[in-house]
Design a protein around this motif. Structure first.
Motif, PDB file in Angstrom:
ATOM      1  N   THR A  45       0.826  -1.207   0.000  1.00  0.00           N
ATOM      2  CA  THR A  45       0.000   0.000   0.000  1.00  0.00           C
ATOM      3  C   THR A  45       0.863   1.261   0.000  1.00  0.00           C
ATOM      4  O   THR A  45       1.815   1.371   0.770  1.00  0.00           O
ATOM      5  N   LEU A  60     -16.794   9.022   5.459  1.00  0.00           N
ATOM      6  CA  LEU A  60     -16.555   7.688   4.896  1.00  0.00           C
ATOM      7  C   LEU A  60     -16.716   7.661   3.380  1.00  0.00           C
ATOM      8  O   LEU A  60     -15.821   7.217   2.659  1.00  0.00           O
ATOM      9  N   ASP A  61     -17.885   8.150   2.907  1.00  0.00           N
ATOM     10  CA  ASP A  61     -18.121   8.086   1.459  1.00  0.00           C
ATOM     11  C   ASP A  61     -17.052   8.868   0.698  1.00  0.00           C
ATOM     12  O   ASP A  61     -16.606   8.446  -0.379  1.00  0.00           O
ATOM     13  N   MET A 105     -13.867   6.855   0.604  1.00  0.00           N
ATOM     14  CA  MET A 105     -14.021   5.782  -0.383  1.00  0.00           C
ATOM     15  C   MET A 105     -13.894   6.324  -1.804  1.00  0.00           C
ATOM     16  O   MET A 105     -13.243   5.711  -2.664  1.00  0.00           O
ATOM     17  N   VAL A 145     -11.225   5.240  -4.728  1.00  0.00           N
ATOM     18  CA  VAL A 145     -11.579   4.844  -6.096  1.00  0.00           C
ATOM     19  C   VAL A 145     -10.732   5.615  -7.107  1.00  0.00           C
ATOM     20  O   VAL A 145     -10.164   5.039  -8.039  1.00  0.00           O
ATOM     21  N   GLU A 146     -10.643   6.921  -6.896  1.00  0.00           N
ATOM     22  CA  GLU A 146      -9.843   7.771  -7.786  1.00  0.00           C
ATOM     23  C   GLU A 146      -8.386   7.268  -7.852  1.00  0.00           C
ATOM     24  O   GLU A 146      -7.785   7.197  -8.917  1.00  0.00           O
ATOM     25  N   TRP A 194      -7.250   4.139  -7.008  1.00  0.00           N
ATOM     26  CA  TRP A 194      -7.193   2.813  -7.649  1.00  0.00           C
ATOM     27  C   TRP A 194      -7.260   2.945  -9.168  1.00  0.00           C
ATOM     28  O   TRP A 194      -6.545   2.262  -9.890  1.00  0.00           O
ATOM     29  N   GLU A 195      -8.161   3.819  -9.631  1.00  0.00           N
ATOM     30  CA  GLU A 195      -8.331   3.952 -11.083  1.00  0.00           C
ATOM     31  C   GLU A 195      -7.090   4.548 -11.736  1.00  0.00           C
ATOM     32  O   GLU A 195      -6.915   4.437 -12.945  1.00  0.00           O
ATOM     33  N   LYS A 253      -1.883   2.256  -5.146  1.00  0.00           N
ATOM     34  CA  LYS A 253      -2.341   1.275  -4.149  1.00  0.00           C
ATOM     35  C   LYS A 253      -2.780   2.029  -2.897  1.00  0.00           C
ATOM     36  O   LYS A 253      -1.967   2.681  -2.245  1.00  0.00           O
ATOM     37  N   ALA A 254      -4.050   1.914  -2.549  1.00  0.00           N
ATOM     38  CA  ALA A 254      -4.591   2.775  -1.490  1.00  0.00           C
ATOM     39  C   ALA A 254      -5.550   2.033  -0.565  1.00  0.00           C
ATOM     40  O   ALA A 254      -6.261   1.117  -0.980  1.00  0.00           O
ATOM     41  N   GLU A 255      -5.535   2.448   0.690  1.00  0.00           N
ATOM     42  CA  GLU A 255      -6.474   1.927   1.686  1.00  0.00           C
ATOM     43  C   GLU A 255      -7.060   3.085   2.494  1.00  0.00           C
ATOM     44  O   GLU A 255      -6.569   4.204   2.451  1.00  0.00           O
ATOM     45  N   TYR A 256      -8.068   2.760   3.276  1.00  0.00           N
ATOM     46  CA  TYR A 256      -8.698   3.719   4.196  1.00  0.00           C
ATOM     47  C   TYR A 256      -9.268   2.873   5.318  1.00  0.00           C
ATOM     48  O   TYR A 256      -9.332   1.637   5.209  1.00  0.00           O
ATOM     49  N   PHE A 269     -11.990   1.072   7.555  1.00  0.00           N
ATOM     50  CA  PHE A 269     -13.374   0.591   7.405  1.00  0.00           C
ATOM     51  C   PHE A 269     -14.209   1.025   8.604  1.00  0.00           C
ATOM     52  O   PHE A 269     -14.704   0.178   9.363  1.00  0.00           O
ATOM     53  N   ALA A 329     -16.966   4.325  10.093  1.00  0.00           N
ATOM     54  CA  ALA A 329     -17.707   5.526   9.703  1.00  0.00           C
ATOM     55  C   ALA A 329     -17.047   6.777  10.261  1.00  0.00           C
ATOM     56  O   ALA A 329     -16.888   7.775   9.567  1.00  0.00           O
TER      57      ALA A 329
END
Lengths: 544, 544
Positions: A444, A456-457, A460, A464-465, A467-468, A472-475, A477, A479
């Motif tokens: 990561t 949270l949203d 996320m 996505v931005e 990953w696309e 390599k990214a995480e956050y 899990f 709220a």
């Protein structure tokens, strides 16, 4: 059951097995007593931990419904950090294999039992059989060489020559020897060149590959002992070993790296009935090792000169030394007349890479195997010895054992030469050479962090931005995570960068990018970047 | 035995097995007769090829010392070209897994038998056992999920949460179904998120991962059917299915992708004794599929609203759709009430990726599996169906089955959600999408060629120079090769560049570099480059 309980129980089971084996081996009483004392301590520890009385014999529970949570004897799990080291090791090895034109094939983990029969001499008793549940009798593969030979025999019209590597698990129902790191399931890592080629060219390239692999793996200084079956056979003949004693005497010589000459001599004379004078003649040869100088001396040896097998082998060795110089590997090579190699199927050159007896190598091996989740089998691995880290040789008749049995008269043999890297041994050395906590298991690059309201949203969507865009990214899990646990996750997982957002940043259309490895720098709070430039800035920092 | 003889013999053995199975299954006589006719043809072919009379029953030789050269039933080799495709596939998948923070672990290929017991329902009969050779009873792993759960239970203090992937072989003693590509040894490729997390966030990310993997693999258009065990259970309850019939009725629903509703209904009513009115009520629900619109309709359904399980499931689905939009995967997702999934251990969301019924997908699947060395099992694989290419779901209780059994009272459960990519299926699609002869098995970049006098040592020395500079290079293992065979080797192995030397070049201190893919270009004879610039020029052309 907690982790440490499981570990204790497994240690108890293993130690019980070891003690039984020591008794079978008639070990000295004080050795056994010492182990029994350790066993008692472990049992007491476990009783405290679980609050329950332990069954009399290690590991077996009284309740039929309960069982010990463990892997089968002689096998182990590898956790994420260990696997990161193993995968990097395999990638390094594959890189070298591919540089030499290597391709890979895959064969089943089990073979028809009859394929393995008669290939391993008395070690055949170590073969794992599958239960007969109706149908064919099958066994787990014992090495990768016999399946490769079977593959070649089945596909000989397509693969008259091939440079193939195979990294895969093999199985031996051996008594697991904790002190030697000997497991029942372990990886082999083979490179073989099959085909009828220019004499000694593939043989020398195989040794060059071994040198490249071991150098790339940075396992420590090593040399490659080399010998030739035909030289050995000729030497035994001129020393007066009868034809039918050549293999048993060769097995005795094979122990020269573990036993002193006096013991080996005793085995030859007392156990194997060799004439003491012949044994002494062997002794004078097998203490010899060196480079081309030794080869030239042997080429002048009147007795060897009179033996066709010895001369054929020595002429091969001359070619080998010529190509070793072209391949720039002569410095690693030691012609060693005591090298015999156990396997029957070798027909030409044989070799073995060993760590040299240097301070640096000894210091590394003296270290404890790191890792919290290490298997209990490793408990004694700190005693790992200097020894073989790669080995191989030429086997010109093995494919013929399969191909020949199905052709009448017309042989369909394919000569082969290969090397097997001792990856389990190399792995235990590599683990000792790094700090466990510094091993990065994940890859990561960026952790997406929220300050304040959770968002949270939004986190996320940023992931996505990333990953696309191949980042390599995480956050987290969660709220509404607090800030500190998000920083802790970055530290634990060694994540180099973070993207930080809060309400203010969202309102301004910016994010903060923060270097997590350098938290006290000027940019300790992170550097503000417009959202539209976030990906470009991250890629710049990551060197994508 | 030639390759085609081995292939014929294996086909005969397999077909014999298939015919026996058809008889056991009481298949229609004309179906069996047709297969027997094919078998006779194969036997005749073999008799011609070998010139020897065939034994009466397929595959078994009369001579005790002979045996058929083959892999065990239901297993196969993969040759170099197939492995190149497989390794590229695994690399693509790993790339996606790592982008999401995935780490890998390894577990033994066999587990204690009792670890696998009671996990697979009636499929437990398909588990391979190892022969009892003294010691523990062990079985080959049946999937990667149970070993992962066992690992988590053993290491729960360290791994309360983990994103782990595992690509490895699993074993099922199933009747190999040639037409379905069902093997006894095959790869699974799993990604699982373990840990107590924000509801539905990891679930949605797992589906995003499935979408990313299948898109990156370019397998063709697909959708992801999704359902929820709690919705299913609630639906069965409101339809009037008694508690004890929920699992059997669920199994019947699971067949909806293979059988028409009438047959499924028949199984429910006739075999499983369900009230026909209840079956019809189920029928009205399970024909429903769609997006958020369907979810909203179900949330208005008075009967489901009165059922706590159904409502809990539907609320999860609301969250799922929210996150699916954030993750930009809503277009792939289809809420499908007929999706049931066979495995007992699922407790929440379940999903299955399937290829859509498009002309393009059907055209690809209609193609023959390429490859000369293909396993005979593939002979019928041209009939591969549209179907599942990834599947998974949430299993919150499996780790507890291990952890719980060893703790008194205090549960040590870890909830999990995961996906398994159907890599064997994906592999057979990928093989159909490319020309076999265009698959490059090796990675060799440069072939070192001599014109005229052989120049073996000189070619070897150049190869060393290239290897030391990270260039993948080969040369012919022959003292005096002709020019044409060297060119042929480049063509066969799809090697892009060659370095050509002759006496003239050596004298001038130059080499010729030749583009082997573009032999008719202006530089057909190669371009002369000083030896000192060879490496730089090659690297430039190779884009190093």
């Amino acid at each position: 059951m907690t982790d440490s309980e499981a570990s204790l129980k497994q240690q108890i089971t293993e130690l019980g097995d070891k003690i039984r084996q020591l008794k079978v081996d008639k070990a000295a009483k004080d050795v056994i007593d010492q182990e029994v004392a350790v066993l008692k301590q472990l049992k007491a520890k476990l009783a405290v931990a679980t609050g329950e009385p332990l069954p009399a014999s290690g590991g077996k529970s009284k309740k039929a419904t309960q069982f010990t949570l463990k892997t089968p004897k002689g096998t182990r799990d590898f956790n994420d950090k260990e696997m990161a080291v193993r995968e990097a090791m395999f990638d390094t090895i594959k890189g070298v294999f591919r540089k030499h034109g290597g391709v890979t094939i895959d064969t089943p983990v089990f073979e028809l039992k009859e394929i393995l029969s008669g290939k391993y001499g008395e070690d055949s008793k170590l073969i794992y059989d599958l239960e007969d549940q109706g149908g064919e009798k099958c066994s787990l593969r014992y090495d990768l060489t016999v399946p490769f030979s079977r593959f070649l025999a089945m596909n000989s019209t397509l693969y008259q020559n091939i440079k193939r590597y195979h990294i895969g698990k093999v199985y031996r129902r051996d008594q697991p020897a904790m002190t030697k790191g000997r497991m029942r399931e372990f990886y082999q890592c083979d490179f073989d060149i099959a085909g009828a080629h220019e004499p000694m060219v593939p043989d020398a390239e195989i040794v060059r590959i071994a040198v490249e692999v071991l150098t790339a793996l940075d396992v420590g200084d090593f040399i490659i002992k080399i010998n030739h079956r035909k030289v050995l056979d000729g030497m035994f003949a001129v020393c007066g070993v009868p034809e039918d004693k050549i293999r048993p005497i060769s097995s005795a010589v094979d122990k020269m790296d573990k036993l002193p000459w006096e013991e080996v001599r005793k085995e030859m004379v007392d156990e194997k009935g060799l004439d003491p004078a012949a044994a002494d003649r062997i002794g004078r040869y097998i203490c010899l090792s060196g480079g081309e100088d030794l080869l030239n001396r042997l080429l002048q040896d009147e007795q060897l000169k009179a033996n066709a097998s010895a001369m054929a082998g020595l002429q091969d060795m001359q070619l080998f030394f010529r190509y070793a110089k072209v391949f720039k590997i002569a410095d690693w090579v030691s012609f060693d007349l005591s090298l015999a190699r156990g396997l029957d199927y070798y027909t030409g050159v044989i070799y073995e890479a060993v760590l040299v007896d240097s301070e640096e190598n000894k210091n590394i091996l003296a270290q404890e195997m790191p890792g919290q989740a290490k298997a209990p089998q490793d408990a004694d691995e700190s005693q790992v010895r200097l020894g073989s880290i790669a080995a191989g040789g030429r086997y010109d008749e093995l494919v013929g054992m399969f191909a020949g049995s199905n052709r009448k008269g017309k042989s369909n043999n394919i000569p082969c030469v290969g090397v097997s890297v001792g990856v389990e041994r190399v792995f235990s050395i590599l683990m000792r050479k790094q700090k466990y906590e510094e091993i990065k298991a994940n890859q990561t690059e960026v952790y997406v962090i929220a300050v304040g309201d959770g968002l949270l949203d939004e986190r996320m969507a940023i992931a996505v931005e990333l990953w696309e865009n191949g980042i390599k990214a995480e956050y987290m899990f969660k709220a509404k995570p607090k800030l500190q646990p998000q920083f802790t996750a970055c530290d634990r997982d060694l994540i180099p960068l973070s993207v930080i957002i809060g309400k203010d940043e969202l309102a301004k259309g910016v994010v903060k990018i923060k270097d997590m490895q350098n938290k006290n720098a000027d940019e300790a709070g992170g550097v503000e970047v417009p959202y539209t430039e976030m990906v470009a800035e991250l890629k710049r920092r990551l060197g994508h």
